[in-house]
Design a protein around this motif. Structure first.
Motif, PDB file in Angstrom:
ATOM      1  N   TYR A  64       0.858  -1.275   0.055  1.00 22.57           N
ATOM      2  CA  TYR A  64      -0.137  -0.139   0.013  1.00 22.57           C
ATOM      3  C   TYR A  64       0.801   1.248   0.112  1.00 22.57           C
ATOM      4  O   TYR A  64       1.533   1.362   1.032  1.00 22.57           O
ATOM      5  CB  TYR A  64      -0.891  -0.102   1.165  1.00 22.57           C
ATOM      6  CG  TYR A  64      -1.817  -1.392   1.213  1.00 22.57           C
ATOM      7  CD1 TYR A  64      -2.723  -1.418   0.195  1.00 22.57           C
ATOM      8  CD2 TYR A  64      -1.740  -2.126   2.377  1.00 22.57           C
ATOM      9  CE1 TYR A  64      -3.389  -2.539   0.279  1.00 22.57           C
ATOM     10  CE2 TYR A  64      -2.624  -3.245   2.212  1.00 22.57           C
ATOM     11  CZ  TYR A  64      -3.635  -3.388   1.298  1.00 22.57           C
ATOM     12  OH  TYR A  64      -4.307  -4.640   1.517  1.00 22.57           O
ATOM     13  N   HIS A 101      -2.780   3.985  -3.296  1.00 23.95           N
ATOM     14  CA  HIS A 101      -3.774   3.316  -2.667  1.00 23.95           C
ATOM     15  C   HIS A 101      -4.329   4.192  -1.459  1.00 23.95           C
ATOM     16  O   HIS A 101      -5.517   3.838  -1.393  1.00 23.95           O
ATOM     17  CB  HIS A 101      -3.104   2.120  -1.950  1.00 23.95           C
ATOM     18  CG  HIS A 101      -2.572   0.974  -2.921  1.00 23.95           C
ATOM     19  ND1 HIS A 101      -1.087   1.119  -3.062  1.00 23.95           N
ATOM     20  CD2 HIS A 101      -3.160   0.014  -3.628  1.00 23.95           C
ATOM     21  CE1 HIS A 101      -0.911   0.109  -3.940  1.00 23.95           C
ATOM     22  NE2 HIS A 101      -1.879  -0.387  -4.425  1.00 23.95           N
ATOM     23  N   TYR A 102      -3.918   5.223  -1.212  1.00 23.43           N
ATOM     24  CA  TYR A 102      -4.473   5.997  -0.254  1.00 23.43           C
ATOM     25  C   TYR A 102      -3.768   7.466  -0.646  1.00 23.43           C
ATOM     26  O   TYR A 102      -2.940   7.575  -0.989  1.00 23.43           O
ATOM     27  CB  TYR A 102      -4.512   5.825   1.071  1.00 23.43           C
ATOM     28  CG  TYR A 102      -3.075   5.515   1.777  1.00 23.43           C
ATOM     29  CD1 TYR A 102      -2.526   6.721   2.425  1.00 23.43           C
ATOM     30  CD2 TYR A 102      -2.294   4.559   1.451  1.00 23.43           C
ATOM     31  CE1 TYR A 102      -1.130   6.484   2.941  1.00 23.43           C
ATOM     32  CE2 TYR A 102      -1.077   4.312   2.037  1.00 23.43           C
ATOM     33  CZ  TYR A 102      -0.401   5.559   2.764  1.00 23.43           C
ATOM     34  OH  TYR A 102       0.878   5.355   3.338  1.00 23.43           O
ATOM     35  N   ALA A 156      -8.356   2.136  -3.843  1.00 26.84           N
ATOM     36  CA  ALA A 156      -7.797   0.761  -3.318  1.00 26.84           C
ATOM     37  C   ALA A 156      -8.166  -0.490  -4.410  1.00 26.84           C
ATOM     38  O   ALA A 156      -7.558  -1.353  -4.342  1.00 26.84           O
ATOM     39  CB  ALA A 156      -8.571   0.595  -1.956  1.00 26.84           C
ATOM     40  N   VAL A 180      -6.890  -1.596   3.128  1.00 23.71           N
ATOM     41  CA  VAL A 180      -5.980  -0.540   2.991  1.00 23.71           C
ATOM     42  C   VAL A 180      -6.178   0.561   4.347  1.00 23.71           C
ATOM     43  O   VAL A 180      -5.606   0.808   5.085  1.00 23.71           O
ATOM     44  CB  VAL A 180      -6.358   0.711   2.012  1.00 23.71           C
ATOM     45  CG1 VAL A 180      -5.433   1.743   2.103  1.00 23.71           C
ATOM     46  CG2 VAL A 180      -6.053  -0.025   0.440  1.00 23.71           C
TER      47      VAL A 180
END
Length: 208
Positions: free
Chosen positions: A23, A28-29, A186, A195
């Motif tokens: 991640y 992913h974020y 995600a 996540v």
């Protein structure tokens, strides 16, 4: 014994590195440039931004509720309604009115069902009052809560927070007021929770 502890430490470090490789911020974020203040600084706050009229939120609801039940006491799970227009603000006001009246457990899912299954709009106070009445809330009590200063304040705060979170859609999740996760980033709703789990662990480590 020392050799065993050294090996254990190395294994934990390798596992952390592997998770870090899975991640990535910006992939992913998102890391917010300006964190949003959380409700309880003593706990790791995880916020779900949702809308009752969102089909994705409707399908995500049982999944995120199950996830919430599995969290430790150091995690504070918060739902926060999104509001990009007048209709969404009406629904957000209904959410906080339900909390103020102590009937959120009774009307939360029916609100989802009315909009997503029964295809109602619940576009005004009267429609909402009828739904609340079906669950034992007198119209006068609903109206008083719906128009109250406390509910209005919570609506304004939720709107301000959503802007601070830089929300692009619903549902999205925020960890510690500074990490934003979407299903798009995600790779799906289940992956979004994966996540979030990673970020909760990250937050624990950051808190020492």
């Amino acid at each position: 014994m020392r050799a065993f502890l050294a090996l254990l430490t190395m294994m934990v470090s390798l596992a952390a590195c592997a998770q870090d490789a899975t991640y990535k911020a910006g992939v992913h974020y998102q890391v917010l440039n300006t964190p949003v203040t959380t409700a309880d600084p003593n706990k790791i706050e995880v916020t779900e931004v949702f809308w009752y009229g969102c089909g994705h939120c409707f399908r995500f609801e049982p999944m995120v509720n199950q996830w919430a039940k599995q969290q430790g006491e150091d995690v504070n799970f918060v739902k926060s309604p999104a509001m990009w227009n007048g209709l969404m603000e009406t629904h957000a006001r209904a959410y906080y009115a339900a909390k103020a009246l102590g009937v959120l457990d009774k009307v939360h899912q029916p609100l989802f069902n009315a909009l997503n299954l029964e295809k109602k709009r619940l576009a005004d106070e009267n429609e909402l009052a009828e739904l609340f009445a079906q669950h034992g809330v007198a119209k006068a009590d609903f109206t008083k809560a719906y128009k109250s200063f406390g509910v209005s304040s919570q609506v304004r705060l939720a709107d301000a927070n959503a802007r601070g979170y830089q929300i692009t859609g619903t549902p999205e999740m925020i960890v510690e007021g500074k990490y934003r996760v979407s299903a798009k980033m995600a790779g799906g709703q289940k992956q979004m929770l994966d996540v979030v789990n990673y970020l909760v662990t990250k937050a624990r480590a950051e808190r020492g």
